[in-house]
Design a protein around this motif. Structure first.
Motif, PDB file in Angstrom:
ATOM      1  N   GLN A  43       0.839  -1.198   0.000  1.00 19.55           N
ATOM      2  CA  GLN A  43       0.000   0.000   0.000  1.00 19.55           C
ATOM      3  C   GLN A  43       0.882   1.259   0.000  1.00 19.55           C
ATOM      4  O   GLN A  43       0.597   2.219  -0.713  1.00 19.55           O
ATOM      5  N   ALA A  44       1.969   1.235   0.770  1.00 19.38           N
ATOM      6  CA  ALA A  44       2.898   2.373   0.794  1.00 19.38           C
ATOM      7  C   ALA A  44       3.549   2.564  -0.582  1.00 19.38           C
ATOM      8  O   ALA A  44       3.750   3.689  -1.030  1.00 19.38           O
ATOM      9  N   GLN A  45       3.851   1.450  -1.242  1.00 17.49           N
ATOM     10  CA  GLN A  45       4.439   1.523  -2.582  1.00 17.49           C
ATOM     11  C   GLN A  45       3.457   2.203  -3.544  1.00 17.49           C
ATOM     12  O   GLN A  45       3.851   3.048  -4.346  1.00 17.49           O
ATOM     13  N   ALA A  46       2.180   1.841  -3.458  1.00 18.26           N
ATOM     14  CA  ALA A  46       1.163   2.442  -4.323  1.00 18.26           C
ATOM     15  C   ALA A  46       1.012   3.936  -4.022  1.00 18.26           C
ATOM     16  O   ALA A  46       0.898   4.745  -4.951  1.00 18.26           O
ATOM     17  N   LEU A  47       1.027   4.299  -2.743  1.00 20.30           N
ATOM     18  CA  LEU A  47       0.925   5.712  -2.376  1.00 20.30           C
ATOM     19  C   LEU A  47       2.138   6.490  -2.869  1.00 20.30           C
ATOM     20  O   LEU A  47       2.010   7.626  -3.325  1.00 20.30           O
ATOM     21  N   LEU A  48       3.300   5.873  -2.796  1.00 19.49           N
ATOM     22  CA  LEU A  48       4.526   6.522  -3.259  1.00 19.49           C
ATOM     23  C   LEU A  48       4.493   6.710  -4.774  1.00 19.49           C
ATOM     24  O   LEU A  48       4.903   7.749  -5.286  1.00 19.49           O
ATOM     25  N   ALA A  49       3.981   5.710  -5.470  1.00 18.80           N
ATOM     26  CA  ALA A  49       3.892   5.792  -6.935  1.00 18.80           C
ATOM     27  C   ALA A  49       2.940   6.903  -7.369  1.00 18.80           C
ATOM     28  O   ALA A  49       3.127   7.504  -8.422  1.00 18.80           O
ATOM     29  N   ASN A  50       1.933   7.186  -6.555  1.00 16.66           N
ATOM     30  CA  ASN A  50       0.956   8.224  -6.885  1.00 16.66           C
ATOM     31  C   ASN A  50       1.410   9.625  -6.469  1.00 16.66           C
ATOM     32  O   ASN A  50       0.727  10.598  -6.762  1.00 16.66           O
ATOM     33  N   SER A  51       2.545   9.714  -5.776  1.00 21.23           N
ATOM     34  CA  SER A  51       3.014  11.040  -5.358  1.00 21.23           C
ATOM     35  C   SER A  51       3.672  11.741  -6.536  1.00 21.23           C
ATOM     36  O   SER A  51       4.089  11.115  -7.509  1.00 21.23           O
ATOM     37  N   SER A  52       3.764  13.057  -6.430  1.00 24.99           N
ATOM     38  CA  SER A  52       4.256  13.858  -7.557  1.00 24.99           C
ATOM     39  C   SER A  52       5.691  13.517  -7.937  1.00 24.99           C
ATOM     40  O   SER A  52       6.013  13.377  -9.108  1.00 24.99           O
ATOM     41  N   GLN A  53       6.582  13.407  -6.950  1.00 23.94           N
ATOM     42  CA  GLN A  53       7.970  13.087  -7.265  1.00 23.94           C
ATOM     43  C   GLN A  53       8.544  12.237  -6.130  1.00 23.94           C
ATOM     44  O   GLN A  53       9.126  12.764  -5.187  1.00 23.94           O
ATOM     45  N   PRO A  54       8.371  10.910  -6.219  1.00 25.60           N
ATOM     46  CA  PRO A  54       8.833  10.057  -5.128  1.00 25.60           C
ATOM     47  C   PRO A  54      10.362  10.060  -5.028  1.00 25.60           C
ATOM     48  O   PRO A  54      11.049   9.995  -6.037  1.00 25.60           O
ATOM     49  N   PRO A  55      10.885  10.171  -3.799  1.00 23.89           N
ATOM     50  CA  PRO A  55      12.334  10.091  -3.624  1.00 23.89           C
ATOM     51  C   PRO A  55      12.858   8.718  -4.060  1.00 23.89           C
ATOM     52  O   PRO A  55      12.279   7.686  -3.703  1.00 23.89           O
ATOM     53  N   GLU A  56      13.923   8.735  -4.816  1.00 25.13           N
ATOM     54  CA  GLU A  56      14.460   7.502  -5.376  1.00 25.13           C
ATOM     55  C   GLU A  56      14.936   6.527  -4.297  1.00 25.13           C
ATOM     56  O   GLU A  56      14.706   5.330  -4.392  1.00 25.13           O
ATOM     57  N   THR A  57      15.587   7.047  -3.248  1.00 26.91           N
ATOM     58  CA  THR A  57      16.089   6.162  -2.195  1.00 26.91           C
ATOM     59  C   THR A  57      14.933   5.517  -1.437  1.00 26.91           C
ATOM     60  O   THR A  57      15.017   4.358  -1.052  1.00 26.91           O
ATOM     61  N   LEU A  58      13.864   6.254  -1.248  1.00 32.72           N
ATOM     62  CA  LEU A  58      12.701   5.694  -0.564  1.00 32.72           C
ATOM     63  C   LEU A  58      12.088   4.571  -1.396  1.00 32.72           C
ATOM     64  O   LEU A  58      11.736   3.513  -0.870  1.00 32.72           O
ATOM     65  N   GLN A  59      11.992   4.785  -2.699  1.00 35.35           N
ATOM     66  CA  GLN A  59      11.465   3.750  -3.594  1.00 35.35           C
ATOM     67  C   GLN A  59      12.332   2.498  -3.534  1.00 35.35           C
ATOM     68  O   GLN A  59      11.829   1.375  -3.505  1.00 35.35           O
ATOM     69  N   LEU A  60      13.638   2.689  -3.479  1.00 35.46           N
ATOM     70  CA  LEU A  60      14.571   1.563  -3.389  1.00 35.46           C
ATOM     71  C   LEU A  60      14.330   0.753  -2.117  1.00 35.46           C
ATOM     72  O   LEU A  60      14.271  -0.482  -2.158  1.00 35.46           O
ATOM     73  N   HIS A  61      14.128   1.440  -0.995  1.00 34.14           N
ATOM     74  CA  HIS A  61      13.906   0.730   0.267  1.00 34.14           C
ATOM     75  C   HIS A  61      12.539   0.048   0.313  1.00 34.14           C
ATOM     76  O   HIS A  61      12.408  -1.033   0.893  1.00 34.14           O
TER      77      HIS A  61
END
Length: 192
Positions: free
Chosen positions: A102-120
């Motif tokens: 669910q957090a991954q989906a919320l991050l994907a819907n954000s305007s500019q997700p931080p790359e390091t956060l996506q990696l984690h």
């Protein structure tokens, strides 16, 4: 430099293949009983928590996410049957997996997700899939299939989080707490 012995070689090979989601047929059936394996996942979770440490000013979730409560009453835990522990761990791991997705989906819907956060987030998803596979080998999933005449397990205690930092803290604490206690007990019983 010598050639590593067979168990070490199998462990290294398994650690390389598990995050890829590939079945590890050559892995020892009780790979999770090697403390180095679980410690690797705990370290990855702790790194993710550290990256998002500034909870107040760190990235917030656009909605609250339900996660398992990681508090452990050690007296009650020791009195629980291993089957009950397995149910609690399996339910917690399932809910935690849903929360990270669910957090991954919320991050994907954000305007500019931080790359390091996506990696984690991606590492956490991979780690949870691997841990799920390793727990299947221990038979944790079988405990969920109880006969119809038995009493249903107590509902899983939950809480909600609103930041990535809190989400990763729950992830770390779940691995260091309930999962480690359960696997330790199952592995001890298997060694007898």
């Amino acid at each position: 430099m010598g050639v590593p012995d067979r168990p070490t070689l199998l462990l290294l090979l398994s650690l390389l293949l598990i995050p890829l989601g590939l079945p590890v047929l050559c892995a020892p059936p009780r790979l999770i009983c090697d403390s180095r394996v679980l410690e690797r996942y705990i370290l990855e979770a702790k790194e993710a928590e550290n990256v998002t440490m500034g909870c107040a000013e760190g990235p917030r979730l656009s909605e609250n996410i339900t996660v398992p409560d990681t508090k452990v009453n050690f007296y009650a835990w020791k009195r629980m049957e291993v089957e009950e522990q397995a149910i609690e761990v399996w339910q917690g791991l399932s809910l935690l997996s849903e929360a990270i997705l669910q957090a991954q989906a919320l991050l994907a819907n954000s305007s500019q997700p931080p790359e390091t956060l996506q990696l984690h987030i991606d590492k956490a998803i991979s780690g949870l899939r691997s841990l799920t596979s390793l727990l299947r080998v221990l038979g944790a999933q079988k405990e969920l299939m109880s006969p119809p005449d038995t009493t249903p397990p107590a509902p899983l205690r939950t809480l909600t989080v609103d930041t990535f930092c809190k989400l990763f803290r729950v992830y770390t604490n779940f691995l260091r707490g309930k999962l480690k206690l359960y696997t330790g007990e199952v592995c001890r019983r298997g060694d007898r």
